[in-house]
Design a protein around this motif. Structure first.
Motif, PDB file in Angstrom:
ATOM      1  N   TYR A   1       0.835  -1.209   0.000  1.00  0.00           N
ATOM      2  CA  TYR A   1       0.000   0.000   0.000  1.00  0.00           C
ATOM      3  C   TYR A   1       0.864   1.251   0.000  1.00  0.00           C
ATOM      4  O   TYR A   1       0.654   2.186  -0.758  1.00  0.00           O
ATOM      5  CB  TYR A   1      -0.914  -0.011   1.234  1.00  0.00           C
ATOM      6  CG  TYR A   1      -1.861   1.169   1.295  1.00  0.00           C
ATOM      7  CD1 TYR A   1      -1.456   2.403   1.809  1.00  0.00           C
ATOM      8  CD2 TYR A   1      -3.165   1.065   0.829  1.00  0.00           C
ATOM      9  CE1 TYR A   1      -2.313   3.487   1.855  1.00  0.00           C
ATOM     10  CE2 TYR A   1      -4.033   2.142   0.885  1.00  0.00           C
ATOM     11  CZ  TYR A   1      -3.605   3.351   1.394  1.00  0.00           C
ATOM     12  OH  TYR A   1      -4.459   4.428   1.437  1.00  0.00           O
TER      13      TYR A   1
ATOM     14  N   ASN B   1       1.059   3.932  -3.136  1.00  0.00           N
ATOM     15  CA  ASN B   1       0.378   5.202  -2.897  1.00  0.00           C
ATOM     16  C   ASN B   1       1.325   6.294  -2.462  1.00  0.00           C
ATOM     17  O   ASN B   1       1.023   7.078  -1.564  1.00  0.00           O
ATOM     18  CB  ASN B   1      -0.727   4.995  -1.857  1.00  0.00           C
ATOM     19  CG  ASN B   1      -1.832   4.140  -2.419  1.00  0.00           C
ATOM     20  OD1 ASN B   1      -2.418   4.487  -3.442  1.00  0.00           O
ATOM     21  ND2 ASN B   1      -2.082   3.018  -1.804  1.00  0.00           N
ATOM     22  N   HIS B   2       2.434   6.351  -3.123  1.00  0.00           N
ATOM     23  CA  HIS B   2       3.370   7.458  -2.975  1.00  0.00           C
ATOM     24  C   HIS B   2       3.754   7.683  -1.519  1.00  0.00           C
ATOM     25  O   HIS B   2       3.856   8.816  -1.072  1.00  0.00           O
ATOM     26  CB  HIS B   2       2.763   8.745  -3.567  1.00  0.00           C
ATOM     27  CG  HIS B   2       2.042   8.518  -4.856  1.00  0.00           C
ATOM     28  ND1 HIS B   2       2.707   8.271  -6.045  1.00  0.00           N
ATOM     29  CD2 HIS B   2       0.737   8.436  -5.146  1.00  0.00           C
ATOM     30  CE1 HIS B   2       1.818   8.076  -7.003  1.00  0.00           C
ATOM     31  NE2 HIS B   2       0.610   8.176  -6.493  1.00  0.00           N
TER      32      HIS B   2
ATOM     33  N   SER C   1       2.130   7.210   1.240  1.00  0.00           N
ATOM     34  CA  SER C   1       1.178   7.577   2.289  1.00  0.00           C
ATOM     35  C   SER C   1       0.835   6.349   3.124  1.00  0.00           C
ATOM     36  O   SER C   1       0.723   5.247   2.612  1.00  0.00           O
ATOM     37  CB  SER C   1      -0.081   8.211   1.704  1.00  0.00           C
ATOM     38  OG  SER C   1      -0.947   7.277   1.162  1.00  0.00           O
TER      39      SER C   1
ATOM     40  N   LEU D   1      -1.238   4.133   6.182  1.00  0.00           N
ATOM     41  CA  LEU D   1      -2.576   3.893   6.708  1.00  0.00           C
ATOM     42  C   LEU D   1      -2.586   4.154   8.201  1.00  0.00           C
ATOM     43  O   LEU D   1      -1.627   3.859   8.904  1.00  0.00           O
ATOM     44  CB  LEU D   1      -2.975   2.434   6.468  1.00  0.00           C
ATOM     45  CG  LEU D   1      -3.382   2.078   5.057  1.00  0.00           C
ATOM     46  CD1 LEU D   1      -3.524   0.571   4.943  1.00  0.00           C
ATOM     47  CD2 LEU D   1      -4.687   2.733   4.671  1.00  0.00           C
ATOM     48  N   SER D   2      -3.714   4.693   8.692  1.00  0.00           N
ATOM     49  CA  SER D   2      -3.839   4.872  10.136  1.00  0.00           C
ATOM     50  C   SER D   2      -4.047   3.504  10.785  1.00  0.00           C
ATOM     51  O   SER D   2      -4.354   2.518  10.100  1.00  0.00           O
ATOM     52  CB  SER D   2      -5.046   5.749  10.422  1.00  0.00           C
ATOM     53  OG  SER D   2      -6.222   5.073  10.009  1.00  0.00           O
TER      54      SER D   2
ATOM     55  N   ASN E   1      -6.460   2.629  12.642  1.00  0.00           N
ATOM     56  CA  ASN E   1      -7.856   2.280  12.408  1.00  0.00           C
ATOM     57  C   ASN E   1      -8.046   1.624  11.041  1.00  0.00           C
ATOM     58  O   ASN E   1      -8.719   0.601  10.897  1.00  0.00           O
ATOM     59  CB  ASN E   1      -8.681   3.562  12.507  1.00  0.00           C
ATOM     60  CG  ASN E   1     -10.130   3.335  12.172  1.00  0.00           C
ATOM     61  OD1 ASN E   1     -10.564   3.569  11.061  1.00  0.00           O
ATOM     62  ND2 ASN E   1     -10.885   2.858  13.133  1.00  0.00           N
ATOM     63  N   ALA E   2      -7.416   2.200  10.017  1.00  0.00           N
ATOM     64  CA  ALA E   2      -7.534   1.651   8.663  1.00  0.00           C
ATOM     65  C   ALA E   2      -6.871   0.282   8.578  1.00  0.00           C
ATOM     66  O   ALA E   2      -7.380  -0.638   7.933  1.00  0.00           O
ATOM     67  CB  ALA E   2      -6.916   2.606   7.645  1.00  0.00           C
TER      68      ALA E   2
ATOM     69  N   HIS F   1      -9.143  -2.260  10.191  1.00  0.00           N
ATOM     70  CA  HIS F   1     -10.265  -2.563   9.289  1.00  0.00           C
ATOM     71  C   HIS F   1      -9.823  -3.459   8.159  1.00  0.00           C
ATOM     72  O   HIS F   1     -10.525  -4.385   7.742  1.00  0.00           O
ATOM     73  CB  HIS F   1     -10.848  -1.272   8.696  1.00  0.00           C
ATOM     74  CG  HIS F   1     -11.922  -0.674   9.531  1.00  0.00           C
ATOM     75  ND1 HIS F   1     -11.666   0.110  10.633  1.00  0.00           N
ATOM     76  CD2 HIS F   1     -13.269  -0.766   9.439  1.00  0.00           C
ATOM     77  CE1 HIS F   1     -12.798   0.488  11.173  1.00  0.00           C
ATOM     78  NE2 HIS F   1     -13.796  -0.031  10.478  1.00  0.00           N
ATOM     79  N   TYR F   2      -8.608  -3.205   7.648  1.00  0.00           N
ATOM     80  CA  TYR F   2      -8.102  -4.038   6.557  1.00  0.00           C
ATOM     81  C   TYR F   2      -7.932  -5.482   7.018  1.00  0.00           C
ATOM     82  O   TYR F   2      -8.364  -6.429   6.356  1.00  0.00           O
ATOM     83  CB  TYR F   2      -6.778  -3.480   6.033  1.00  0.00           C
ATOM     84  CG  TYR F   2      -6.148  -4.394   5.017  1.00  0.00           C
ATOM     85  CD1 TYR F   2      -5.023  -5.148   5.333  1.00  0.00           C
ATOM     86  CD2 TYR F   2      -6.706  -4.538   3.751  1.00  0.00           C
ATOM     87  CE1 TYR F   2      -4.476  -6.006   4.403  1.00  0.00           C
ATOM     88  CE2 TYR F   2      -6.161  -5.404   2.829  1.00  0.00           C
ATOM     89  CZ  TYR F   2      -5.041  -6.141   3.156  1.00  0.00           C
ATOM     90  OH  TYR F   2      -4.503  -7.001   2.245  1.00  0.00           O
TER      91      TYR F   2
ATOM     92  N   ARG G   1      -9.405  -6.962   9.401  1.00  0.00           N
ATOM     93  CA  ARG G   1     -10.728  -7.558   9.587  1.00  0.00           C
ATOM     94  C   ARG G   1     -11.346  -7.989   8.262  1.00  0.00           C
ATOM     95  O   ARG G   1     -11.975  -9.039   8.161  1.00  0.00           O
ATOM     96  CB  ARG G   1     -11.664  -6.573  10.293  1.00  0.00           C
ATOM     97  CG  ARG G   1     -12.900  -7.234  10.879  1.00  0.00           C
ATOM     98  CD  ARG G   1     -14.077  -6.282  10.940  1.00  0.00           C
ATOM     99  NE  ARG G   1     -14.687  -6.127   9.637  1.00  0.00           N
ATOM    100  CZ  ARG G   1     -15.570  -6.985   9.115  1.00  0.00           C
ATOM    101  NH1 ARG G   1     -15.942  -8.059   9.791  1.00  0.00           N
ATOM    102  NH2 ARG G   1     -16.073  -6.772   7.924  1.00  0.00           N
ATOM    103  N   SER G   2     -11.130  -7.170   7.223  1.00  0.00           N
ATOM    104  CA  SER G   2     -11.751  -7.509   5.929  1.00  0.00           C
ATOM    105  C   SER G   2     -11.110  -8.754   5.327  1.00  0.00           C
ATOM    106  O   SER G   2     -11.790  -9.570   4.693  1.00  0.00           O
ATOM    107  CB  SER G   2     -11.671  -6.332   4.959  1.00  0.00           C
ATOM    108  OG  SER G   2     -10.371  -6.187   4.442  1.00  0.00           O
TER     109      SER G   2
ATOM    110  N   LYS H   1      -0.490  11.337  13.204  1.00  0.00           N
ATOM    111  CA  LYS H   1      -1.326  12.490  12.829  1.00  0.00           C
ATOM    112  C   LYS H   1      -2.160  12.981  14.000  1.00  0.00           C
ATOM    113  O   LYS H   1      -2.270  14.175  14.237  1.00  0.00           O
ATOM    114  CB  LYS H   1      -2.266  12.096  11.684  1.00  0.00           C
ATOM    115  CG  LYS H   1      -1.650  12.292  10.342  1.00  0.00           C
ATOM    116  CD  LYS H   1      -2.639  11.993   9.218  1.00  0.00           C
ATOM    117  CE  LYS H   1      -1.912  11.324   8.077  1.00  0.00           C
ATOM    118  NZ  LYS H   1      -2.682  10.259   7.447  1.00  0.00           N
TER     119      LYS H   1
END
Lengths: 263, 201
Positions: free
Chosen positions: B67, B71-72, B74, B76-77, B79-80, B83-84, B86-87, B110
């Motif tokens: 990722y 995505n240059h 960046s 993930l938090s 939280n993200a 969630h990933y 979990r998915s 952040k």
């Protein structure tokens, strides 16, 4: 000479050009103008409405501006039917990202996804490219408010302010002078940005007068409320007329001032 | 049979796991590292059969790296990321489930916040202040519940973890001689201590 190489989308010409892609880009230069302007606390998207018959019973609120997600929106120049497909793609991508990561999709990822989809029609399958250019506008935590322009080739770039569609070059030259007049990197506030957008549309729309232009302009703003929720707003006719009148008044003052000083 | 313990304190998370790798009555090793790093500021302690634990942990950590690359840079938090994870668990659940239970903790630069999540093999996910996976919960949740407080320091959190590990050594019938304890904060993931060096082969 070009005639032999321009019917297939996926073949280069001997000069190294993809003619079908170039023709698609041409198609957009005849479409209704769209202006995008980044401001300190939001984004303005202004569009020229080509279809203004009083008999229209609109099924959707706009033919130019579309919401992609809570934090993202776009406006369209080109073939509306083509645009609908791509807008669906963008909305799906945004929704799936939200499902997988529990967060809003970063703007550049959304734009790049749509553009990669456009690009594939220039390389595979022998189908014609999408005759659409977009202005994508949105917000993410990493880079704040952003504005992106994309064209049928699948190319995209980020802007502080830009114009697509008919007469975009004259629009862009006006923005170059007026977006950041002191050149110190400050962004305009929302009111200034709205007036600037109207000024640009006045220039790009042929023969626009204050009485007719409000009908033909669609002004859209995206801002945030006190709770951090995004507000997507298409201005109503009275609000548009007010801004159009203010711009007309300011330009009259300028003209009068200019006339005096030349004496 | 694995134990995973995790506590969120003011500026980070502590994640601890036992280091035993065993099947049935045979112990293969006592120096396994079950706490996988995901990028600079997140780690997850994973329990389950070694095959699933390793496969799953590597799949997640490599996808996190992918990722960032795509995505240059960046990130993930936390939280993200949770969630990933979990998915991934949810999708595999009705095909070929990953039999892993985990505690995922990290520090968000952040928002300057520490975040800890409990996830299990049925793809349930819950943000928590502390948690355990495995039998350890029966012994340690009550300790954590009593001793956790808002705005704990790192030292206080490490003390609670020690208290839990001690309790397991005393009262849990399965002997777990070694634990590895990692701290995740603004400076990244650091190993606070281990019972046996995972690199010692």
């Amino acid at each position: 000479m070009a005639r032999r190489y321009d019917s297939s989308t996926t073949t280069f010409s001997p000069e190294g050009r993809l003619h079908q892609v170039e023709y698609a880009i041409e198609a957009i230069n005849n479409a209704g103008t769209c202006v995008g302007i980044l401001s300190k606390d939001g984004i303005v998207l202004a569009s020229e409405r080509r279809v203004t018959s009083g008999l229209l019973a609109p099924t959707k609120t706009s033919e130019k501006t579309y919401k992609l997600a809570n934090h993202a929106t776009c406006c369209v120049a080109g073939l509306t039917a083509d645009a609908n497909i791509l807008i669906d793609q963008a909305r799906l991508r945004s929704g799936r990202y939200q499902f997988q990561y529990g967060e809003s999709i970063p703007m550049e990822q959304l734009v790049e996804y749509v553009c990669n989809h456009k690009q594939s029609y220039t390389q595979y399958g022998g189908l014609r490219p999408f005759g659409v250019a977009f202005l994508f506008a949105g917000y993410d935590d990493e880079h704040g408010y952003q504005l992106y322009q994309s064209d049928p080739s699948g190319n995209y770039s980020g802007w502080k302010a830009t114009v697509i569609g008919a007469n975009n070059s004259s629009g862009k030259s006006l923005l170059k002078n007026d977006y950041d007049p002191d050149g110190d990197g400050t962004m305009p506030d929302m009111v200034t940005a709205l007036k600037l957008a109207v000024k640009v549309l006045n220039k790009t729309m042929d023969g626009a007068t204050a009485s007719t232009s409000a009908e033909k302009m669609e002004l859209f703003t995206m801002t945030r409320d006190a709770n951090g929720e995004f507000l997507h707003k298409i201005l109503v006719k009275d609000e548009v007329q007010k801004i159009v009148d203010e711009v007309a008044a300011e330009s009259d003052v300028e003209m009068a001032g200019g006339a005096e000083s030349s004496q | 049979m694995d134990s995973v313990l995790a506590i969120r304190y003011k500026d980070g998370c502590v994640i601890a796991a036992d280091q035993t790798n065993a099947r049935s009555v045979l112990a293969y090793q006592h120096n396994l590292d079950k706490v996988t790093e995901l990028g600079k500021h997140t780690a997850m302690g994973v329990s389950g059969p070694n095959a699933d634990m390793v496969n799953f942990s590597e799949y997640i950590s490599k996808n996190m790296a992918l990722y960032e690359a795509m995505n240059h840079g960046s990130k993930l938090s936390v939280n993200a990321q949770a969630h990933y994870v979990r998915s991934v668990l949810a999708e595999a659940l009705r095909k070929g489930p990953y039999q892993v239970n985990l505690m995922l903790g990290g520090y968000d630069e952040k928002t300057k916040e520490a975040n800890l999540y409990f996830l299990d093999y049925l793809a349930s996910m819950q943000k928590v202040n502390f948690g355990c996976q495995g039998y350890a919960g029966a012994f340690c949740l009550s300790i954590m519940d009593r001793e956790w407080k808002e705005d704990m320091t790192k030292e206080e959190a490490l003390d609670v973890i020690d208290h839990c590990i001690g309790e397991l050594g005393k009262r849990f019938v399965i002997a777990q001689p070694n634990f590895i304890v990692k701290v995740v904060d603004k400076d990244g993931v650091t190993v606070s201590k281990f019972g046996a060096d995972p690199n010692d082969n």
